[in-house]
Structures are given as structure tokens and as C-alpha cells.
Design a protein around this motif. Structure first.
Motif, mmCIF file in Angstrom:
data_model
loop_
_atom_site.group_PDB
_atom_site.id
_atom_site.type_symbol
_atom_site.label_atom_id
_atom_site.label_comp_id
_atom_site.label_asym_id
_atom_site.label_seq_id
_atom_site.Cartn_x
_atom_site.Cartn_y
_atom_site.Cartn_z
ATOM 1 N N MET A 195 -31.115 42.804 56.467
ATOM 2 C CA MET A 195 -31.933 42.039 55.520
ATOM 3 C C MET A 195 -32.547 42.950 54.464
ATOM 4 N N ALA A 196 -33.004 44.123 54.898
ATOM 5 C CA ALA A 196 -33.615 45.062 53.954
ATOM 6 C C ALA A 196 -32.619 45.539 52.907
ATOM 7 N N MET A 197 -31.325 45.535 53.236
ATOM 8 C CA MET A 197 -30.295 45.965 52.299
ATOM 9 C C MET A 197 -30.044 44.960 51.182
ATOM 10 N N GLY A 198 -30.567 43.740 51.346
ATOM 11 C CA GLY A 198 -30.371 42.750 50.300
ATOM 12 C C GLY A 198 -28.934 42.295 50.157
ATOM 13 N N LYS A 199 -28.239 42.183 51.302
ATOM 14 C CA LYS A 199 -26.846 41.733 51.317
ATOM 15 C C LYS A 199 -26.749 40.400 52.061
ATOM 16 N N PRO A 200 -25.777 39.549 51.702
ATOM 17 C CA PRO A 200 -25.513 38.363 52.522
ATOM 18 C C PRO A 200 -25.126 38.800 53.930
ATOM 19 N N ILE A 201 -25.481 37.989 54.909
ATOM 20 C CA ILE A 201 -25.259 38.360 56.304
ATOM 21 C C ILE A 201 -24.454 37.281 57.011
ATOM 22 N N LEU A 202 -23.487 37.709 57.814
ATOM 23 C CA LEU A 202 -22.802 36.827 58.756
ATOM 24 C C LEU A 202 -23.389 37.137 60.127
ATOM 25 N N MET A 203 -24.195 36.225 60.642
ATOM 26 C CA MET A 203 -24.924 36.430 61.890
ATOM 27 C C MET A 203 -24.334 35.556 62.987
ATOM 28 N N ALA A 204 -23.863 36.190 64.064
ATOM 29 C CA ALA A 204 -23.339 35.457 65.215
ATOM 30 C C ALA A 204 -23.996 36.014 66.477
ATOM 31 N N VAL A 205 -25.267 35.722 66.612
ATOM 32 C CA VAL A 205 -26.048 36.152 67.769
ATOM 33 C C VAL A 205 -26.554 34.936 68.536
ATOM 34 N N TRP B 102 -23.855 34.904 46.480
ATOM 35 C CA TRP B 102 -24.168 36.093 47.279
ATOM 36 C C TRP B 102 -25.372 36.875 46.758
ATOM 37 N N PRO B 103 -25.520 37.073 45.451
ATOM 38 C CA PRO B 103 -26.728 37.779 44.987
ATOM 39 C C PRO B 103 -28.014 37.071 45.403
ATOM 40 N N GLU B 104 -28.003 35.742 45.350
ATOM 41 C CA GLU B 104 -29.187 34.981 45.752
ATOM 42 C C GLU B 104 -29.451 35.114 47.252
ATOM 43 N N LEU B 105 -28.381 35.047 48.040
ATOM 44 C CA LEU B 105 -28.537 35.192 49.489
ATOM 45 C C LEU B 105 -29.110 36.568 49.827
ATOM 46 N N GLY B 106 -28.603 37.611 49.177
ATOM 47 C CA GLY B 106 -29.111 38.961 49.410
ATOM 48 C C GLY B 106 -30.568 39.098 49.018
ATOM 49 N N HIS B 107 -30.917 38.504 47.876
ATOM 50 C CA HIS B 107 -32.316 38.544 47.427
ATOM 51 C C HIS B 107 -33.224 37.828 48.424
ATOM 52 N N ASN B 108 -32.778 36.685 48.919
ATOM 53 C CA ASN B 108 -33.570 35.933 49.902
ATOM 54 C C ASN B 108 -33.788 36.750 51.178
ATOM 55 N N GLY C 298 -27.784 33.983 54.409
ATOM 56 C CA GLY C 298 -26.380 34.118 54.790
ATOM 57 C C GLY C 298 -25.908 32.934 55.594
ATOM 58 N N GLU C 299 -24.908 33.170 56.425
ATOM 59 C CA GLU C 299 -24.336 32.125 57.272
ATOM 60 C C GLU C 299 -24.429 32.533 58.737
ATOM 61 N N VAL C 300 -24.648 31.543 59.591
ATOM 62 C CA VAL C 300 -24.753 31.803 61.026
ATOM 63 C C VAL C 300 -23.592 31.162 61.763
ATOM 64 N N ALA D 60 -20.735 47.371 50.715
ATOM 65 C CA ALA D 60 -20.257 46.166 51.398
ATOM 66 C C ALA D 60 -20.616 44.923 50.597
ATOM 67 N N ASP D 61 -19.882 43.858 50.849
ATOM 68 C CA ASP D 61 -20.220 42.556 50.268
ATOM 69 C C ASP D 61 -21.014 41.708 51.263
ATOM 70 N N VAL D 62 -20.612 41.760 52.528
ATOM 71 C CA VAL D 62 -21.250 40.974 53.580
ATOM 72 C C VAL D 62 -21.456 41.871 54.795
ATOM 73 N N LEU D 63 -22.646 41.821 55.389
ATOM 74 C CA LEU D 63 -22.940 42.595 56.592
ATOM 75 C C LEU D 63 -22.819 41.688 57.816
ATOM 76 N N VAL D 64 -22.233 42.224 58.863
ATOM 77 C CA VAL D 64 -21.887 41.442 60.050
ATOM 78 C C VAL D 64 -22.756 41.854 61.230
ATOM 79 N N ILE D 65 -23.265 40.864 61.948
ATOM 80 C CA ILE D 65 -24.054 41.106 63.168
ATOM 81 C C ILE D 65 -23.496 40.203 64.266
ATOM 82 N N HIS D 66 -23.219 40.766 65.427
ATOM 83 C CA HIS D 66 -22.659 39.978 66.526
ATOM 84 C C HIS D 66 -23.106 40.559 67.854
ATOM 85 N N LEU D 67 -23.403 39.685 68.811
ATOM 86 C CA LEU D 67 -23.683 40.087 70.183
ATOM 87 C C LEU D 67 -22.953 39.155 71.136
#
Length: 401
Positions: free
Chosen positions: A319-329, A368-374, A343-345, A294-301
Motif C-alpha cells: 500500500m505504501a508503494m502506491g501500486k494497485p494490489i491483487l490480494m488473495a488472503v 491503476w493510478p487512482e487505485l495506487g493513490h487510494n 485493488g482487487e481481492v 511493477a504494475d500490480v503487486l501480489v499478496i497471497h497466503l
């Protein structure tokens, strides 16, 4: 210390406090016995290699795992699911009362029903118990549609208060949960924030090493959601938001099972989104190979007050996967990602907010690599098993005393 751990959810299901934690306790000299049932979550079908029996005992790296019969259900029927919880509780209660006396009972999942076992072990055998609050009841029931003024909800609320009152220690997964219990009169000194971790840390490390030299392509960005497809996830809004992009910009794949999956598939077919795809349920031990692509992992509730003070387990694994995250919680989970700079919220169930967050990610693809590393660094420093295991040892020792 002799520890009796009780959870309806346990390996090979995706159990955060599962076999890896139990084996670590054993490695440090503790005796651990687990009461659980036969693995079936989230599909509602017993995993390959298992068949439901009255009782089955396994030795797993020094951990004695006792699997007990229970009614297996993951349907929309409230009665069927209630019987699933109750049947396990009754079986585990009987097994606990006649087990070798432990120093402490750790009641894990589901917290409200296993709490009965803890209470009766304290009453009849004088054993202190810990209750681990992974779902804040009765709030979790109202979040999925139960009437707030109903008789059953009042009963459950009083029952949970009784469990908190008699528990030697209370473990919570977020600061929001901690404050909510304090507001309900639970003494602050016995509430402990122990962040959940990803139980597949070693597997993730291996996957990341194997994919260390892979590079991101210039094609459509691959957004991926992996997990339960249920009412609490409210994924229709996410589908609408990401489905509004052209398939040359991004694709969105939903992997997993759940009671809402067929309904979501029908919705996609009816609306004609050509960049939305569905994948079958993938076992926890294998899902990280899929997420690595994946390029971006998605989380939503769902947009609910309860979820704004929770931290869904996908936060840690993503976060442990080191991928940018789209978080909508919303709330605390969003704040953690902002703090991590991973990532982005967006606001939950807010199509425009999600679209804007996705557009920001697409516009800054080079970061994206920097976001994943962070994200991964934040996980290792704040959310990892190493960090939170030590907190849990303190809780166990305090309860045993």
C-alpha cells in the motif's frame, strides 16, 4: 523509560518493529537496548558484513544493539529450526537476566519463545513485560501442517496462555487476533491493536519521488510478488492462475527466497508457463526500487482460518508503494484493501477467483493510478508508523506502570 527489546529478527533483516522504531524512542528521551542475533533471514545465510560471534555490541544512532550467537538455520528440518529458536532464547535469557535492570521488557520475535524471557524477568527481577503477537500460536503451527490433536500442540497452547496471563500488555496486529485472544480468556483491557507499518517508509518516499514522472506502458502488465517463498504462501495456486494468461497480457515475477522456491521453479518448468519468472532475493533496502517497476503487486497466503484474521506485512509495504494490489488472503486483509479501494481481492488458493480478479484489473488498466493513490493514502492515514507509534507509546507507558 529504560526499554529492553528482545527479537531474533532485527535490522538489516526486514524487521517491522526494528531499528527505526528504536531510534525514534531514543530521540524522545528513552533508553533502548536490543538483544538479537546475527542477520540471516530469509536465506538462512549470515548477511555480508557480519560473522557469527559469541557476542557483538554495536551503537546504532543511540541504540545499543547486542548481537548474540545462535544456531543459524532456515532449512525444512524441524529439529534444526527448533534449535535455532531455542539457542537464541537461551543466549538472550542469560544476557537479559544480567543486564542493567530495565523499566519494561518488550518481547517481540518469536513471541512464544521470547515470552519465556519476559516471564523470567518478571519472576526474578520484577520487571513487567509486553508480548507482541505477530504469529498467533499454536494456530500458526497447525496452519503449516502440525496435528491439531498432538501433545506438543497442547503444551504450546498452555504455554502461550501462561505468557498472555503474566504479560503486562499484549500487542496484536489485527482485530481478528484481538478477538481470538479475548475468546481464549485474555482480558480485553490489556490487548492493544497496533497495526504493523512498513519500516522503509522514507526509502519508499524517495523511490516514489524518483519515479514520479514514469508512465505505464501498453505492453504486458507486470505482476510482481516479493517476499518469502514458503509453504504458508502457497504460491502454486497463484502461479496457476496468472500462468493461464498469455504472456502478452501479463507476466508474473516472484522475487525472494524460501524453502519452496526450488519446488516452485520445477513446477513452472514442468508445466511450461512462459510468463512466470523468478528473481533472486533482494535486500529490504533495495526491494522498493524493484517494486517501483511493477504494475500490480501480489499478496497471497494459504487458505487457513488463521490467515483470514491476520494482516501480512506485505499489505503495508504494498500500500505504501502506491501500486494497485491483487490480494488473495481472505478475511481481514481483503477487507482492508476493499476499504482502501486500492485493488482487487480474491479468495486464497482459489484459482478461478484469482483469475477473475486479475482479469478485472487488466480490464480497468486506466484506473491503476487512482487505485495506487487510494492504497497509499489509506496507508498514511491508518497504517503508518506515525499513527501507530503513538499507540505503542501508550502500551509501553501502561506496562511500565
Amino acid at each position: 523509560m529504560r526499554i529492553l527489546f528482545i527479537s531474533q529478527l532485527f535490522d538489516p533483516e526486514y524487521s517491522i518493529k526494528g531499528l527505526a522504531l528504536m531510534q525514534r524512542l531514543v530521540a524522545e528521551g528513552h533508553q533502548v537496548e536490543v538483544l538479537t542475533t546475527f542477520p540471516n533471514y530469509p536465506t538462512g545465510k549470515v548477511f555480508d558484513g557480519y560473522s557469527v560471534k559469541f557476542r557483538q555490541v554495536d551503537e546504532c544512532g543511540g541504540v545499543r544493539v547486542i548481537r548474540l550467537w545462535s544456531h543459524i538455520s532456515h532449512s525444512k528440518s524441524k529439529l534444526s529450526r527448533a534449535w535455532s529458536y531455542l539457542s537464541f532464547t537461551l543466549m538472550a535469557l542469560f544476557a537479559a537476566l544480567f543486564s542493567q535492570k530495565p523499566d519494561v521488557v518488550y518481547t517481540y520475535h518469536p513471541q512464544s519463545t521470547t515470552g519465556l524471557i519476559g516471564l523470567l524477568m518478571k519472576l526474578f527481577r520484577g520487571v513487567p513485560f509486553i508480548t507482541d503477537v505477530q504469529d498467533l500460536w499454536p494456530d500458526a503451527l497447525t496452519a503449516t501442517g502440525m496435528r491439531k490433536d498432538g501433545f506438543l500442540l497442547r503444551v504450546i497452547s498452555r504455554w502461550c496462555a501462561l505468557v498472555y496471563k503474566h504479560a503486562a500488555q499484549v500487542v496484536v496486529l489485527s482485530e481478528g487476533f484481538r478477538q481470538a485472544l479475548i475468546d481464549r480468556g485474555v482480558p480485553a483491557q490489556k490487548i492493544h491493536l497496533v497495526y504493523n507499518w512498513c519500516p522503509e517508509e522514507q526509502r519508499i518516499a524517495t523511490v516514489l519521488e524518483q519515479n514520479a514522472n514514469s508512465s505505464q506502458g501498453d505492453g504486458a502488465a507486470r505482476f510482481v510478488y516479493a517476499g518469502n517463498l514458503g509453504s504458508a504462501q502457497a504460491l502454486t495456486t497463484m502461479i496457476k492462475a496468472l500462468g493461464s494468461f498469455d504472456k502478452t497480457e501479463l507476466t508474473f515475477t516472484l522475487i525472494g527466497g524460501g524453502v519452496e522456491k526450488e519446488q516452485l521453479k520445477r513446477f513452472v518448468a514442468e508445466t511450461g508457463y512462459d510468463n512466470i519468472f523468478f528473481g533472486d532475493y533482494v535486500p529490504a533496502a533495495q526491494i522498493f526500487d524493484v517494486l517501483a517497476a511493477a504494475d500490480v503487486l501480489v499478496i497471497h497466503l494459504k487458505d487457513d482460518d488463521l490467515f483470514r484474521i491476520t494482516i501480512p506485512s506485505k499489505t503495508q509495504s504494498s500500500m505504501a508503494m502506491g501500486k494497485p494490489i491483487l490480494m488473495a488472503v481472505g478475511g481481514e486483509a481483503n477487507q482492508l484493501l476493499v476499504e482502501a479501494k486500492g485493488g482487487e481481492v480474491a479468495e486464497p488458493e482459489d484459482q478461478l477467483s484469482i483469475q477473475q480478479a486479475a482479469a478485472r484489473l487488466l480490464a480497468t488498466r486506466q484506473t491503476w493510478p487512482e487505485l495506487g493513490h487510494n492504497a497509499r493514502s489509506f496507508y498514511q492515514q491508518r497504517l503508518s508508523m506515525d499513527v501507530n507509534y503513538r499507540k505503542l507509546l501508550t502500551v509501553l507507558a501502561g506496562a511500565a506502570k
